[in-house]
Motif scaffolding. Structure first.
Motif, mmCIF file in Angstrom:
data_model
loop_
_atom_site.group_PDB
_atom_site.id
_atom_site.type_symbol
_atom_site.label_atom_id
_atom_site.label_comp_id
_atom_site.label_asym_id
_atom_site.label_seq_id
_atom_site.Cartn_x
_atom_site.Cartn_y
_atom_site.Cartn_z
ATOM 1 N N LEU A 1 1.060 -1.211 0.074
ATOM 2 C CA LEU A 1 0.116 -0.009 0.005
ATOM 3 C C LEU A 1 0.857 1.266 -0.048
ATOM 4 C CD1 LEU A 1 -2.792 -0.814 2.581
ATOM 5 C CD2 LEU A 1 -3.361 -0.019 0.272
ATOM 6 N N ARG A 2 1.835 1.320 0.950
ATOM 7 C CA ARG A 2 2.827 2.458 1.120
ATOM 8 C C ARG A 2 3.362 2.831 -0.365
ATOM 9 N NH1 ARG A 2 5.875 0.863 4.960
ATOM 10 N NH2 ARG A 2 4.556 1.417 6.589
ATOM 11 N N ARG A 3 4.026 1.527 -0.904
ATOM 12 C CA ARG A 3 4.818 1.773 -2.237
ATOM 13 C C ARG A 3 3.751 2.216 -3.184
ATOM 14 N NH1 ARG A 3 9.086 -0.129 -2.813
ATOM 15 N NH2 ARG A 3 9.415 0.754 -0.789
ATOM 16 N N SER B 1 0.774 9.529 -15.872
ATOM 17 C CA SER B 1 1.608 8.518 -15.839
ATOM 18 C C SER B 1 1.527 7.792 -14.301
ATOM 19 C CB SER B 1 2.883 8.874 -15.844
ATOM 20 O OG SER B 1 3.294 9.959 -14.970
ATOM 21 N N ALA B 2 0.987 8.870 -13.229
ATOM 22 C CA ALA B 2 0.781 8.132 -11.722
ATOM 23 C C ALA B 2 -0.359 7.328 -11.880
ATOM 24 C CB ALA B 2 0.792 9.459 -10.940
ATOM 25 N N ARG C 1 -1.880 -0.236 -12.717
ATOM 26 C CA ARG C 1 -0.938 -1.455 -13.094
ATOM 27 C C ARG C 1 -0.347 -2.133 -11.679
ATOM 28 N NH1 ARG C 1 2.306 1.028 -15.822
ATOM 29 N NH2 ARG C 1 3.674 1.643 -14.302
ATOM 30 N N ASN C 2 -0.052 -1.443 -10.567
ATOM 31 C CA ASN C 2 0.439 -1.827 -9.355
ATOM 32 C C ASN C 2 -0.803 -2.414 -8.612
ATOM 33 O OD1 ASN C 2 3.169 -1.009 -10.041
ATOM 34 N ND2 ASN C 2 2.682 1.079 -8.778
ATOM 35 N N VAL C 3 -1.741 -1.944 -8.660
ATOM 36 C CA VAL C 3 -3.169 -2.526 -7.934
ATOM 37 C C VAL C 3 -3.347 -3.880 -8.427
ATOM 38 C CG1 VAL C 3 -5.593 -2.201 -7.301
ATOM 39 C CG2 VAL C 3 -3.917 -0.593 -7.114
ATOM 40 N N ASP D 1 -5.991 -1.060 -16.851
ATOM 41 C CA ASP D 1 -5.108 -2.106 -16.932
ATOM 42 C C ASP D 1 -6.163 -3.076 -16.868
ATOM 43 O OD1 ASP D 1 -3.389 -4.217 -17.272
ATOM 44 O OD2 ASP D 1 -1.859 -3.482 -15.736
ATOM 45 N N GLY D 2 -6.588 -3.517 -18.380
ATOM 46 C CA GLY D 2 -7.345 -4.533 -18.334
ATOM 47 C C GLY D 2 -8.956 -4.319 -19.258
ATOM 48 N N LEU D 3 -9.246 -2.984 -19.223
ATOM 49 C CA LEU D 3 -10.186 -2.541 -20.283
ATOM 50 C C LEU D 3 -9.673 -2.002 -21.419
ATOM 51 C CD1 LEU D 3 -12.674 -0.735 -17.889
ATOM 52 C CD2 LEU D 3 -12.914 -2.991 -18.614
ATOM 53 N N ASN D 4 -10.335 -1.583 -22.453
ATOM 54 C CA ASN D 4 -9.645 -0.971 -23.697
ATOM 55 C C ASN D 4 -8.945 0.363 -23.310
ATOM 56 O OD1 ASN D 4 -9.363 -0.416 -26.212
ATOM 57 N ND2 ASN D 4 -11.557 0.003 -26.917
#
Length: 753
Positions: free
Chosen positions: A5-7, A20-21, A27-29, A56-59
């Motif tokens: 979580l912290r990262r 980009s954030a 991507r990280n979740v 990350d997963g949808l179109n």
């Protein structure tokens, strides 16, 4: 789980752009929860919809194009309910909205979590999976916790978008804070004491890479010289292997290590501070992720090294930054010493990243008659430097780099404000009397700028509150008795023949002395005011003696005791005051020279409100400090912007307490006045006048307006309003009632532009 979580939150906070954030976030979740899809939607309140900002997963082609209305689909439902929605078969739910562009037909399980900041939904974070299942408690808890932590990072998305722009970019961005002091000003942001840490640095581009490279090289050179001095100083105390860290630092600064990476970022267009931040934080995170404990510790070394270079960059920048002609002072916490460093003719406004409506910084701004906005803590401090700012103290707005047309609109408002002020000033010489003939005692709160505060002395009834703490705060040591005598004598000289109420030293809480630090977990309930000075009678006695000596020949002194919560404190204070009087009287060897002052108590701690009959038998008068009384009645730290909206002296509970207090004091024939900020605000003064209060002390900048207003009010009409005011359930209802009264009298539009 906690480290993940912290990262994730750190990565979002440290990315140079919002897009980009958010891309890194989803991507990280997705990786952390081992799910098949993660998406984030951000709220657009102008368009009343949630926009898909990352997935990350949808179109991916739907990003920035597909929006869902606030009342539509499962995303809108999460926003409306303001709580997580966890469904095993989302496509069968009646709220499910088919959106072909996002290509989510393959997903069945759905978990959506709102991202909320200060009760406002900023967006929705979702995860999806093809299996028909309810996401478990750990997964839901992870997403909820992440949403809470992300809120503060994403709260100012607009500023995050423009922060990567060049210094010439017209941002036209509006920040929302808390109203600190009324008025409007246009000036240039100036940071008097810049915070030298990476959290305070926002990422910015530069138009001159060569200049930024030279600044970086100079900072590196100074840092290396600093390491050489440190190594030489410690060579006789540390073994050789410990001293090797300085060699490591030198190597890291060389072009082949960090230096090369930082140069590359500068050549890409980042300013030196931003390039340093990007590289140092990236390298430090890489070390943090390593399994070996020794290598993980090298992340600390990287941060220490970067901090030292940053300090030198900021020192150079601050030395080169000229003082603007019109200064908007910006600081983490504005202090009296900061205000003293800016010439009064150049200071036009204050922005304090911390604090709220009646924090010490806001009170100082009102005393100086300049607009202030508080609690604007979302924008990194260094982002304000050199920006053109409009500070709207009426609305609590700050406009960053506004367009010329917007500035022109605000200049017209400033002109209108000046015209209204001239109208008030034209009646300043007239009696402070209502239209029905009721006389009022209008006094000033003083202590910050005595030269300014005495300009209207002939039109006041004296000083209702002289804050003696300011001369203490402005020094690097306790002022001597002689120094205090000279200071206090100037006040008596400025108000000849008029009462001067001097409050004994009231430090602690949000008024620390730099040379007498007090560390407490809850300073507002701790060692402050009379509690401190009674524990240090040497401070109290010196101050009382100075007041008595300064008063010789004037006989105007009234002594006011702050933060009284117990009658025993009154008894001890009176004993010390008598002792000081005898000492001064003996020194001058005459009972006729040293006058015995009247002594009063501040009503600001609720406990003393219930001991008014006993208090009236011990002292000569009382003065209500509405600022702290409100704070203690409502259990709201008035310096905390997170609860700043809960602090309101017009709260019905506060008004009912004041009404009871006034009635009891009147029945006891116990002189009572108001010296808090409420007594200098138009709505507050009218409400208090309806209760029967007729003595008010306020900042000198409010005096003319309040006198002008009271001269147009019939108290009989005002008293008819009081039962309805006291029956209100919220501060908002109170304000609506009093404003409606003013509007009916055609006075409301004459109180501000």
């Amino acid at each position: 789980m906690l480290s993940q979580l912290r990262r994730i939150v750190q990565d979002v906070a440290q990315e140079p752009s919002l897009d980009s954030a958010l891309a890194g976030l989803v991507r990280n979740v997705k990786h952390a929860l081992r799910t098949e899809c993660c998406s984030v939607y951000l709220a657009d309140y102008e368009q009343q919809h949630f926009m898909l900002m990352a997935t990350d997963g949808l179109n991916p082609d739907a990003i920035g194009k597909v929006s869902i209305g606030f009342s539509e689909g499962l995303i809108g439902w999460v926003g409306q309910r303001e709580e997580p929605i966890n469904l095993a078969q989302a496509h069968l739910h009646p709220r499910f909205k088919v959106t072909p562009e996002v290509s989510e037909d393959c997903f069945s399980a759905f978990l959506g979590c709102p991202i909320i900041h200060h009760r406002k939904v900023l967006g929705v974070l979702t995860i999806q999976q093809s299996d028909s299942r309810i996401f478990n408690e750990d997964e839901e808890s992870f997403l909820v916790t992440l949403g809470v932590q992300l809120a503060s990072v994403l709260v100012n998305a607009e500023m995050r978008k423009v922060s990567a722009g060049t210094s010439t970019t017209q941002q036209n961005s509006q920040m929302q804070g808390l109203i600190g002091a009324p008025g409007i000003a246009i000036g240039e942001g100036y940071i008097l004491q810049p915070a030298s840490d990476f959290d305070a640095i926002s990422l910015k581009h530069s138009d001159d890479p060569e200049k930024e490279l030279n600044r970086f090289y100079r900072a590196v050179k100074v840092t290396k010289a600093e390491f050489n001095r440190l190594a030489e100083r410690m060579s006789g105390h540390l073994p050789a292997d410990a001293l090797a860290i300085f060699d490591v630092y030198h190597q890291l600064l060389d072009a082949a290590s960090l230096g090369n990476e930082i140069e590359a970022q500068i050549k890409l267009g980042w300013c030196a501070k931003s390039a340093l931040k990007l590289v140092v934080e990236r390298f430090a995170r890489q070390f943090d992720d390593m399994d070996d404990p020794y290598l993980r510790e090298r992340g600390t070394d990287i941060r220490d090294l970067g901090q030292r270079v940053l300090n030198h960059l900021l020192e150079t920048e601050q030395r080169q930054h000229r003082l603007p002609a019109q200064v908007v002072l910006v600081a983490e916490n504005v202090t009296a010493s900061m205000l003293a460093e800016i010439p009064r003719a150049q200071l036009v406004a204050i922005v304090s990243l911390k604090g709220s409506v009646n924090s010490h910084a806001a009170i100082m701004a009102r005393a100086l008659g300049i607009p202030a906005v508080m609690g604007v803590d979302e924008l990194p401090l260094m982002q304000w430097q050199g920006q053109r700012l409009i500070v709207d103290g009426y609305q609590g707005h700050i406009l960053v780099s506004p367009a010329d047309a917007i500035c022109q609109e605000y200049r017209q408002l400033i002109t209108k404000d000046a015209e209204l002020s001239a109208r008030y000033q034209s009646e300043l010489h007239l009696p402070a009397q209502s239209s029905c003939g009721q006389n009022f005692s209008l006094m000033v709160n003083s202590g910050l700028a005595i030269e300014i505060e005495t300009t209207q002395s002939e039109f006041t009834n004296g000083v209702g509150l002289y804050r003696t703490e300011f001369p203490f705060i402005m020094r690097s040591r306790f002022p001597t008795e002689l120094e205090q005598v000279e200071l206090y004598r100037k006040v008596f000289q400025g108000y000849p023949g008029k009462a001067v109420v001097m409050r004994t030293l009231d430090v602690g809480g949000d008024k620390p002395l730099p040379y007498f630090p007090i560390s407490e977990e809850n300073p507002f309930l701790g060692w402050r005011g009379i509690r401190l000075t009674l524990d240090h009678p040497e401070i109290f006695l010196v101050q009382i003696r100075a007041m008595l000596k300064a008063n010789i020949g004037y006989n105007s002194l009234h002594i006011l005791l702050p933060m009284i919560s117990d009658l025993a404190e009154v008894d001890e204070s009176l004993r010390l005051i008598r002792q000081a009087w005898f000492e001064v009287d003996d020194e001058f060897n005459s009972e006729n020279i040293v006058a015995k002052p009247k002594v009063g108590v501040m009503i600001e701690v609720p406990s003393i409100m219930f001991q008014l009959p006993e208090l009236a038998r011990k002292v000569d008068f009382c003065s209500v400090g509405t600022n702290d009384l409100t704070q203690y009645l409502l259990a709201v730290d008035r310096n905390n912007p997170r609860v700043g909206n809960l602090y309101d002296a017009m709260h019905p509970a506060v008004l009912r307490a004041l009404n009871q207090l006034g009635q009891q004091a009147h029945g006891l024939q116990f002189p009572i006045s108001i010296c808090g900020e409420l007594g200098g605000e138009p709505l507050g003064v009218l409400t208090l006048a309806a209760m029967g209060f007729n003595s008010f002390s306020m900042n000198h900048s409010n005096l003319a307006k309040i006198k002008w207003l009271l001269r147009r009010i019939d108290l009989a009409e005002l008293r008819l309003l009081l039962p309805d005011v006291l029956a209100c359930q919220s501060p908002k209802q109170v304000r609506v009632l009093v404003q409606r009264f003013l509007d009916q009298k055609q006075l409301l539009n004459q109180l501000r532009a």
